[in-house]
Motif scaffolding. Sequence first.
Motif, PDB file in Angstrom:
ATOM      1  N   VAL A   9       6.975  -1.423  10.430  1.00 57.32           N
ATOM      2  CA  VAL A   9       6.191  -2.408  11.173  1.00 57.32           C
ATOM      3  C   VAL A   9       6.781  -2.572  12.571  1.00 57.32           C
ATOM      4  O   VAL A   9       7.959  -2.901  12.723  1.00 57.32           O
ATOM      5  N   PRO A  11       5.548  -4.622  15.632  1.00 58.97           N
ATOM      6  CA  PRO A  11       4.541  -5.524  16.179  1.00 58.97           C
ATOM      7  C   PRO A  11       4.451  -5.450  17.698  1.00 58.97           C
ATOM      8  O   PRO A  11       5.461  -5.249  18.383  1.00 58.97           O
ATOM      9  N   VAL A  40      11.220  -6.249  10.904  1.00 58.31           N
ATOM     10  CA  VAL A  40      10.450  -5.227  11.599  1.00 58.31           C
ATOM     11  C   VAL A  40      11.343  -4.053  11.987  1.00 58.31           C
ATOM     12  O   VAL A  40      12.561  -4.181  12.110  1.00 58.31           O
ATOM     13  N   GLU A 197      -4.743  -4.053  11.945  1.00 56.60           N
ATOM     14  CA  GLU A 197      -4.000  -4.824  10.949  1.00 56.60           C
ATOM     15  C   GLU A 197      -4.776  -5.077   9.660  1.00 56.60           C
ATOM     16  O   GLU A 197      -4.209  -5.462   8.645  1.00 56.60           O
ATOM     17  N   VAL A 200      -4.122  -1.673   6.938  1.00 54.54           N
ATOM     18  CA  VAL A 200      -2.776  -1.105   6.843  1.00 54.54           C
ATOM     19  C   VAL A 200      -2.584  -0.381   5.520  1.00 54.54           C
ATOM     20  O   VAL A 200      -2.033   0.728   5.467  1.00 54.54           O
ATOM     21  N   THR A 211       2.741   0.754  11.227  1.00 57.02           N
ATOM     22  CA  THR A 211       1.673  -0.088  11.746  1.00 57.02           C
ATOM     23  C   THR A 211       2.164  -0.918  12.919  1.00 57.02           C
ATOM     24  O   THR A 211       3.351  -1.264  13.008  1.00 57.02           O
ATOM     25  N   GLY A 216       1.167  -9.448  13.169  1.00 57.33           N
ATOM     26  CA  GLY A 216       2.567  -9.386  12.777  1.00 57.33           C
ATOM     27  C   GLY A 216       3.451 -10.342  13.557  1.00 57.33           C
ATOM     28  O   GLY A 216       4.558 -10.678  13.109  1.00 57.33           O
ATOM     29  N   TYR A 223       3.707  -8.451   6.791  1.00 56.21           N
ATOM     30  CA  TYR A 223       3.445  -7.033   7.062  1.00 56.21           C
ATOM     31  C   TYR A 223       4.585  -6.138   6.590  1.00 56.21           C
ATOM     32  O   TYR A 223       4.341  -5.021   6.119  1.00 56.21           O
ATOM     33  N   VAL A 224       5.814  -6.618   6.683  1.00 65.70           N
ATOM     34  CA  VAL A 224       6.940  -5.837   6.153  1.00 65.70           C
ATOM     35  C   VAL A 224       6.826  -5.742   4.636  1.00 65.70           C
ATOM     36  O   VAL A 224       7.065  -4.676   4.045  1.00 65.70           O
ATOM     37  N   ASP A 227       4.132  -3.210   3.866  1.00 64.05           N
ATOM     38  CA  ASP A 227       4.640  -1.858   4.094  1.00 64.05           C
ATOM     39  C   ASP A 227       5.496  -1.387   2.915  1.00 64.05           C
ATOM     40  O   ASP A 227       5.350  -0.260   2.421  1.00 64.05           O
TER      41      ASP A 227
END
Length: 310
Positions: A9, A11, A40, A197, A200, A211, A216, A223-224, A227
Amino acid sequence: MTLTPLTGVIPPVCTPLTPDREVDVPSLLRLVDHLLAGGVSGLFVLGSTSEAAYLPDRQRRLVVESVAAHVSGQVPVLAGAIDMTTARVLDHVASVTAAGADAVVVTAPFYARTHPAEIARHYRAVAAGSPVPVIAYDLPVAVHTKLPADVVLQLAADGVLAGLKDSSGDLAAFRQVLTGARDHQGITGFSVLTGSELIVDAALALGADGTVPGLGNVDPHGYVRLDRLCRSGDWDEARAEQDRLCALFGMVTVGDPARMGPGSSAIGAFKAALHLRGVIDCPATAEPQVPLSPDEVARVGKYLAAAGLL
């Protein structure tokens, strides 16, 4: 100069501003710490979510200098070098790399209509003049040119491009680049990143390396987590997390379309969310974007509460 292939990730970092529209460096650094604490893998400054198009050159450089010095090599710092023509982009490349950027992110030229051959010449000239790797930025909604997959793949094979950030929303074309990069024996170390987003999980299932989600900024942990779930093959949990993030993304629609554009609404919502979460001091957006009303900010708060972030 080489760059370790980008994954995870990364961002596109919002640019906090003071009420008089100067860069709020303390808030910017708190935002960076918030993102790093979320796990991230890198930071992308001076992109669309960073309001790069609105920032004068002195503010662009200040953002890169501040973030690069604060991060001090913990994660790669990518910086947008976005402008209309090759010569102007090269000026930005010189500025952001002197300020500490580890790579530059570059769109196709814009304003004038551009042929694929001219796009290729543009990237070759930028790469030849850049001391750091160049990542292509596919952003047709803003530059009015879709980067052709064959051009991207040839530039990758020739060592001109180190990666692609795809914000086109065209999953079929994205898949074409992924397949081409995987099957082309001459392409190595080329990172393919989605900037969408909302898809993903689908992009990672297709083989994307990572991504670059604007949302994020608000929920880097989410998001992490998404992932990691995708990489571990836990697709049911990944789908549930993606669904939660899609619902949270609804905040970008809070702005009244009768008085503002979608950019004002989305950037305003991200900054309002960061302000409500105590990350930045002021939710101001750059002129001439229209600020959110108190009622619209309150709606952002409801999205945060529903996602468990307040």
